[in-house]
Design an enzyme around this catalytic site. Structure first.
Site, PDB file in Angstrom:
ATOM      1  CD  GLU A  73      -1.610  -2.671   1.868  1.00 40.25           C
ATOM      2  OE1 GLU A  73      -0.223  -2.710   1.812  1.00 40.25           O
ATOM      3  OE2 GLU A  73      -2.702  -3.096   1.467  1.00 40.25           O
ATOM      4  CG  PHE A  90      -9.516  -9.270  11.765  1.00 41.20           C
ATOM      5  CD1 PHE A  90      -8.053  -9.417  12.539  1.00 41.20           C
ATOM      6  CD2 PHE A  90     -10.084  -9.521  10.687  1.00 41.20           C
ATOM      7  CE1 PHE A  90      -7.509 -10.408  10.883  1.00 41.20           C
ATOM      8  CE2 PHE A  90      -8.874  -9.786   9.459  1.00 41.20           C
ATOM      9  CZ  PHE A  90      -7.892 -10.805  10.328  1.00 41.20           C
ATOM     10  CD  GLN A  91      -6.992  -7.373   7.858  1.00 40.74           C
ATOM     11  OE1 GLN A  91      -8.883  -7.426   7.325  1.00 40.74           O
ATOM     12  NE2 GLN A  91      -6.106  -7.812   8.086  1.00 40.74           N
ATOM     13  CE  LYS A 115     -17.561  -6.309   5.400  1.00 45.89           C
ATOM     14  NZ  LYS A 115     -17.050  -8.378   4.950  1.00 45.89           N
ATOM     15  CG  MET A 171      22.472  12.469   1.803  1.00 47.69           C
ATOM     16  SD  MET A 171      23.220  13.923   1.063  1.00 47.69           S
ATOM     17  CE  MET A 171      23.086  14.456   0.026  1.00 47.69           C
TER      18      MET A 171
HETATM   19  C1  LIG Z   1      12.745   6.105   4.746  1.00 50.92           C
HETATM   20  C2  LIG Z   1      14.001   7.011   5.095  1.00 50.92           C
HETATM   21  N1  LIG Z   1      15.375   5.890   5.122  1.00 50.92           N
HETATM   22  C3  LIG Z   1      16.104   6.700   5.651  1.00 50.92           C
HETATM   23  C4  LIG Z   1      16.487   8.508   5.471  1.00 50.92           C
HETATM   24  C5  LIG Z   1      18.215   8.265   5.631  1.00 50.92           C
HETATM   25  N2  LIG Z   1      18.260   8.829   4.462  1.00 50.92           N
HETATM   26  C6  LIG Z   1      18.689   9.801   3.670  1.00 50.92           C
HETATM   27  S1  LIG Z   1      19.501   9.390   2.643  1.00 50.92           S
HETATM   28  C7  LIG Z   1      19.880   8.226   3.111  1.00 50.92           C
HETATM   29  C8  LIG Z   1      20.161   6.915   1.803  1.00 50.92           C
HETATM   30  C9  LIG Z   1      20.451   6.725   0.807  1.00 50.92           C
HETATM   31  O1  LIG Z   1      21.098   5.514   0.247  1.00 50.92           O
HETATM   32  P1  LIG Z   1      20.821   5.666  -1.439  1.00 50.92           P
HETATM   33  O2  LIG Z   1      19.744   4.938  -1.743  1.00 50.92           O
HETATM   34  O3  LIG Z   1      21.705   4.522  -1.670  1.00 50.92           O
HETATM   35  O4  LIG Z   1      21.356   6.802  -2.240  1.00 50.92           O
HETATM   36  P2  LIG Z   1      23.105   7.146  -2.869  1.00 50.92           P
HETATM   37  O5  LIG Z   1      22.777   8.867  -0.990  1.00 50.92           O
HETATM   38  O6  LIG Z   1      23.611   6.405  -2.187  1.00 50.92           O
HETATM   39  O7  LIG Z   1      22.327   8.000  -3.328  1.00 50.92           O
HETATM   40  C10 LIG Z   1      19.817   7.591   4.062  1.00 50.92           C
HETATM   41  C11 LIG Z   1      19.679   5.866   4.883  1.00 50.92           C
HETATM   42  C12 LIG Z   1      15.786   8.271   4.418  1.00 50.92           C
HETATM   43  N3  LIG Z   1      15.549   9.599   3.628  1.00 50.92           N
HETATM   44  N4  LIG Z   1      14.062   7.511   4.467  1.00 50.92           N
END
Ligand SMILES: Cc1ncc(C[n+]2csc(CCOP(=O)(O)OP(=O)(O)O)c2C)c(N)n1
Ligand SMILES: [Mg+2]
Lengths: 158, 573
Positions: free
Chosen positions: B55, B117-118, B167, B477
Site C-alpha cells: 500500500e 479485527f483489522q 464496511k 548521503m
Molecule cells: C525511509 C528513510 N529512511 C532513512 C532515510 C535517511 N537517509 C537519507 S539519504 C540515505 C541514504 C540513501 O542511500 P541510497 O539510496 O543508496 O542513495 P545514495 O545517497 O547512495 O545516492 C538515508 C539512509 C531516509 N531519507 N528515508
C-alpha cells in the site's frame, strides 16, 4: 504575552481533537481550551488561552484558520471582551476555621454547593486571574480537590 | 453510468463519484473491508485499477501520477494494516503539497472502537498529515464527502485527503445524489492577491539593482511558469529554484541559476547572499534552503507570495507578504510593472563571475563511472524533455545539479519528507499519467530496496520506466555526513557486502536489465534504455563508491560556511 482566542468550529466529532493536536504538533503553548455549543447547534465555540510572542500568535491564528472545520478565529486579546472561568473546589472543614472560610467565600462572591461534616465544596466564577488568587488564598485551609473549567470568553456587546 | 436519483449501494456510489471526478486510475489493494467495492469494481471498465504490491507503493504511485499530470492521485486500501501502510505516502504528499485522495475501508460502524479485527483509527492517525480527513457515518453522506475530498485535495494549496469508509456503509443503499457545487464554510483560500500589495511589489522590483526570484513548487502547481518566464525575461531578473521548483523556469536559460540551498549552486547561494530584493513565489523558506535564517539574504527586502498564509512569516520575517495564487500574483504583477526599471547588467555580470569561479563539474579524466556523468548523459540524450523521478540521497542532489530541466512537472522527488523508497513507485505512477515523454528514474541502491516489490506492478502493466540504479554500494548521503561531520565513523552505511545482484533481481521480476561499469558502457546502456518501451528497464550503474555532493552548506550554516570540496582528499575513492 497571554492571548484569548475565540474559535468557531463545526460542531463535529474530531474538531476539538484537530485543534488540540495542532497545538501539540506545532509546539504552541496551550494554557486552557474549552468548548461548547453556540446559539447555532451546528457550531461550537472554543475558547483558547495561549501565550507567545506576536510572531508565534500570528502563526497560531493562521494555523487555526487553516483547519477546515474552523469557521472563524478571533483574537479577543486587544478587543473589549469578557473572560470567565468556573472553579469548583472542595476544602477541609473544621470548627476552628469554619468562620474564616465562610467569610472568604463571601469576599470572593463564591457559593457553597455542598457541605459535609469534614468538607465543603464551593464554586467561584471570575477571570482566570481571580481564580488563581482564590486558589492561593484558600490553599492554607487545605484543598482536597479542585477543578477549573478553563476560560470562556466573548466580545462585549455594542 | 448511473444517474442521480437512482438507488445505489455505497460501492456503486463510490465509483459513480469517481467517474464524475474524472478519475482515470485507482492505485489499490483489496481486503476484507473492501470486498463489496472490489465486487463492484469487477464490472467497472472505464476506471483502471492498478494492483500494487504494497500500500505504500500505491500512495507514492498516486503522488507520482498527480505530480506529473496535475490531477489528483487516487488510492484505495483496506482497513487496519492496509490503511497504516499508507501513512508514509500520505505524509510525503502532505509535505510536498501533492493532491491525493486516499480511500480506506473500515470495520463496520457497529464495531468501531472495539479493537475489531483489522481496525485502526486511521482518521486519528492521519489527522496531522492530511489536509483534512473524514469518517463516513451514513451512506447518504458518501457522495458529498467524496466531492468535498476531491475539492479540498485540489483547491488552494494541494494536499492529501483521506476518506474512511466503514464496511456497512459500502453495503447499504440510498438514493444517489451527486452535488454539482459545494461550499465548505471553513475553507475559503485566497486566490486573488491584494492589488495594493502587488503594486508595491512592482515598485520595489522596478527599483531593485540586485533582484532575485526565488521560485518554489507552488509556481508549478499553480501552472504559472509562463508568467514567471515573461516576468524574469522582461525584467531581466535571475531565477533560482527550490528542488520542487526546478523546471518552472528553463534550466538552459542564461537567467536560470539552478537550485539554491544546501546543495544549491555556488552562484545561486552567493546571489541570495548579495541580492537587494528577494521575490519568493510559491516557496516556503524551508531550512534546507535557508540554512541559518539570521544570515539568509541579509541585505534583501523580502517579498513573499504564497497561497497558504501559514507559510508567510513562519520561518523568516518578510517585508511584503502577499497571500494568493502564484499565477494570479505573477500575472497581476506583469500588468502593473512600471515602464522604467533599473539596469541589471552589472548584477548579472557579478553572478556570472561566481558561476565561472565555481562551476558544477566532475572529473572526466579517468575511466570511472560517476553519478554526475550518468545524469548528465541522460539529460543530453533526452534533451531535457524527460519526466525525471528520483529517490532520496546523493543521486537526488546530483539530479538537481546535472539534469537540465526545461519544463514544469519534470522533476518528481520527495523533498519535504525525504522518503527513501519513493522513487520507484512514483516513477511508475508518473508513467501511467504521461505517455508522450520518457519517464526516467534515478534511484539509490539503498532506496531501491525499500519498494522494490513495485517492479512487479511495472512489469505486469508494461510500464516503460527507465530505471537508473545509482549503485555506489553505500547509503551515500549518510556516508557523506559521516565523513564530514562524524569522524569518519562509517556506521552501517556500507552496503557492499550485502547488496544483491540487481540485474538478477530485476530479471527475477521479469524486468529487462543491463549493467554499466564505465562511461562508455553507460552511454550505450542509456541509449538502449531510452529506446526500450516494452516495459520497465533497469540499468545497474556501478558508480564510484565514495563521491561526495558539493557545494554543501552544512545544516544550520550560512553561505560563508559553504564547502566546495572534501576536507580530506585522502578519503577519495
Ligand atoms: C525511509 C528513510 N529512511 C532513512 C532515510 C535517511 N537517509 C537519507 S539519504 C540515505 C541514504 C540513501 O542511500 P541510497 O539510496 O543508496 O542513495 P545514495 O545517497 O547512495 O545516492 C538515508 C539512509 C531516509 N531519507 N528515508
Ligand atoms: Mg547508494
Amino acid at each position: 504575552m497571554k492571548h484569548v482566542i475565540s474559535v468557531l468550529v463545526e460542531n463535529k466529532f474530531g474538531s476539538l481533537n484537530r485543534v488540540a493536536a495542532m497545538f501539540s504538533a506545532r509546539g504552541f503553548n496551550l494554557e486552557s481550551i474549552s468548548i461548547g455549543e453556540t446559539e447555532d447547534t451546528e457550531i461550537s465555540r472554543m475558547t483558547i488561552v495561549t501565550r507567545g510572542e506576536d510572531q508565534i500568535i500570528s502563526q497560531v491564528l493562521k494555523q487555526l484558520n487553516r483547519l477546515v472545520d474552523t469557521i472563524k478565529v478571533i483574537d479577543l486579546t486587544r478587543q473589549p471582551h469578557v473572560e470567565r472561568e468556573l472553579l469548583l473546589m472542595t476544602l477541609k472543614l473544621s470548627k476552628a476555621v469554619q468562620h474564616e472560610i465562610f467569610e472568604l467565600i463571601t469576599v470572593f462572591k463564591g457559593k457553597v454547593v455542598d457541605i459535609k461534616q469534614k468538607s465543603i465544596t464551593i464554586e467561584v466564577i471570575g477571570s482566570p486571574e481571580k481564580i488563581n488568587t482564590t486558589i492561593d488564598i484558600f490553599r492554607p485551609y487545605g484543598i482536597k480537590e479542585l477543578a477549573r473549567s478553563g476560560a470562556v470568553a466573548i466580545h462585549r456587546g455594542e | 453510468m448511473h444517474s442521480s436519483g437512482q438507488t445505489l449501494n455505497g460501492s456503486e456510489i463510490f465509483f459513480e463519484c469517481l467517474r464524475r471526478e474524472h478519475v482515470e486510475y485507482i492505485f489499490g489493494y483489496p481486503g476484507g473491508s473492501l470486498l463489496k467495492v472490489y465486487e463492484t469494481l469487477h464490472d467497472v471498465k472505464d476506471i483502471l485499477h492498478i494492483l500494487v504490491r504494497h500500500e505504500q507503493g500505491a500512495t507514492h504511485m498516486a503522488e507520482g501520477y498527480a505530480r506529473a499530470t496535475g490531477k489528483p492521485g487516487v488510492v484505495l486500501v483496506t482497513s487496519g494494516p492496509g490503511a497504516t501502510n499508507t501513512v508514509t505516502g500520505i505524509a510525503n504528499a502532505y509535505m510536498d503539497s501533492s493532491p491525493m485522495v486516499v480511500f480506506t475501508g473500515q470495520v463496520p460502524s457497529s464495531l468501531i472502537g472495539n479493537d475489531a479485527f483489522q481496525e485502526a483509527d486511521i482518521v486519528g492517525i492521519t489527522r496531522p498529515i492530511t489536509k483534512h480527513n473524514f469518517l463516513v457515518k451514513d451512506v447518504r453522506e458518501l457522495a458529498i464527502t467524496i466531492r468535498k475530498a476531491f475539492f479540498l485535495a485540489t483547491t488552494g494549496r494541494p494536499g492529501p485527503v483521506l476518506v474512511d469508509m466503514p464496511k456497512d456503509i459500502l453495503n447499504s443503499s440510498c438514493v444517489f445524489d451527486f452535488p454539482e457545487t459545494i461550499d465548505i464554510r471553513g475553507f475559503k483560500p485566497t486566490f486573488k492577491c491584494h492589488i495594493n500589495q502587488v503594486e508595491k511589489a512592482a515598485q520595489k522590483i522596478a527599483k531593485a539593482k540586485r533582484p532575485l526570484l526565488y521560485i518554489g513548487g507552488g509556481v508549478i502547481s499553480a501552472e504559472a511558469s509562463e508568467e514567471l518566464r515573461t516576468l524574469a525575461i522582461q525584467q531581466n531578473i535571475p531565477v533560482t529554484m527550490t528542488l520542487q521548483g526546478l523546471g518552472a523556469f528553463p534550466g538552459n536559460h542564461p537567467l536560470s541559476m539552478g537550485m539554491l540551498g544546501m546543495h544549491g549552486t555556488y552562484w545561486a547561494n552567493q546571489a541570495v547572499n548579495k541580492c537587494d530584493l528577494l521575490i519568493a513565489v510559491g516557496a516556503r523558506f524551508d531550512d534546507r534552503v535557508t540554512g541559518k535564517v539570521e544570515t539568509f539574504a541579509p541585505q534583501a527586502y523580502k517579498i513573499h507570495n504564497d497561497i497558504d498564509p501559514t507559510n508567510v512569516d513562519k520561518n523568516i520575517k518578510v517585508d511584503l507578504p502577499i497571500v494568493g495564487d502564484a499565477k494570479n500574483f505573477l500575472a497581476t504583477l506583469l500588468e502593473v510593472m512600471p515602464e522604467k526599471r533599473e539596469n541589471r547588467e552589472p548584477w548579472l555580470a557579478e553572478i556570472n563571475a561566481w558561476r565561472e569561479q565555481c562551476p558544477l563539474t566532475y572529473s572526466k579524466e579517468d575511466d570511472l563511472l560517476r553519478t554526475e556523468f550518468v545524469i548528465d548523459e541522460v539529460s543530453r540524450q533526452t534533451s531535457g524533455n524527460a519526466v525525471v523521478v528520483t529517490d532520496v540521497g546523493q543521486h537526488q542532489m546530483w539530479t538537481s545539479q546535472f539534469y537540465t530541466f526545461l519544463n514544469p512537472r519534470s522533476i518528481i522527488t520527495s523533498g519535504g519528507l525525504g522518503t527513501m523508497g519513493f522513487g520507484l513507485p512514483a516513477a511508475i505512477g508518473a508513467a501511467f499519467g504521461i505517455k508522450d515523454r520518457p519517464v526516467v528514474l534515478f534511484c539509490g541502491d539503498g532506496g531501491f530496496m525499500m519498494n522494490v516489490q513495485e517492479l512487479v506492478t511495472a512489469v505486469h502493466n508494461k510500464v516503460p520506466v527507465k530505471i537508473f540504479l545509482i549503485n555506489n554500494s553505500f547509503l551515500g548521503m549518510v556516508r557523506q555526513w559521516q565523513e564530514l561531520f562524524h569522524q569518519e565513523k562509517y556506521s552501517f552505511t556500507d552496503l557492499g557486502d550485502s547488496n544483491p545482484d540487481f540485474v538478477k533481481v530485476a530479471e527475477a521480476f521479469g524486468c529487462k536489465a543491463l549493467k554499466a561499469e564505465n562511461p562508455e558502457s553507460a552511454r550505450h546502456a542509456i541509449t538502449a534504455a531510452l529506446a526500450y518501451n516494452d516495459g520497465p528497464i533497469l540499468v545497474d550503474c556501478s558508480v564510484v563508491k565514495k563521491d561526495m555532493v558539493f557545494p554543501m552548506v552544512p545544516a544550520g550554516g550560512s553561505i560563508s560556511d559553504m564547502l566546495l570540496a572534501r576536507l580530506n582528499p585522502k578519503t577519495m575513492v
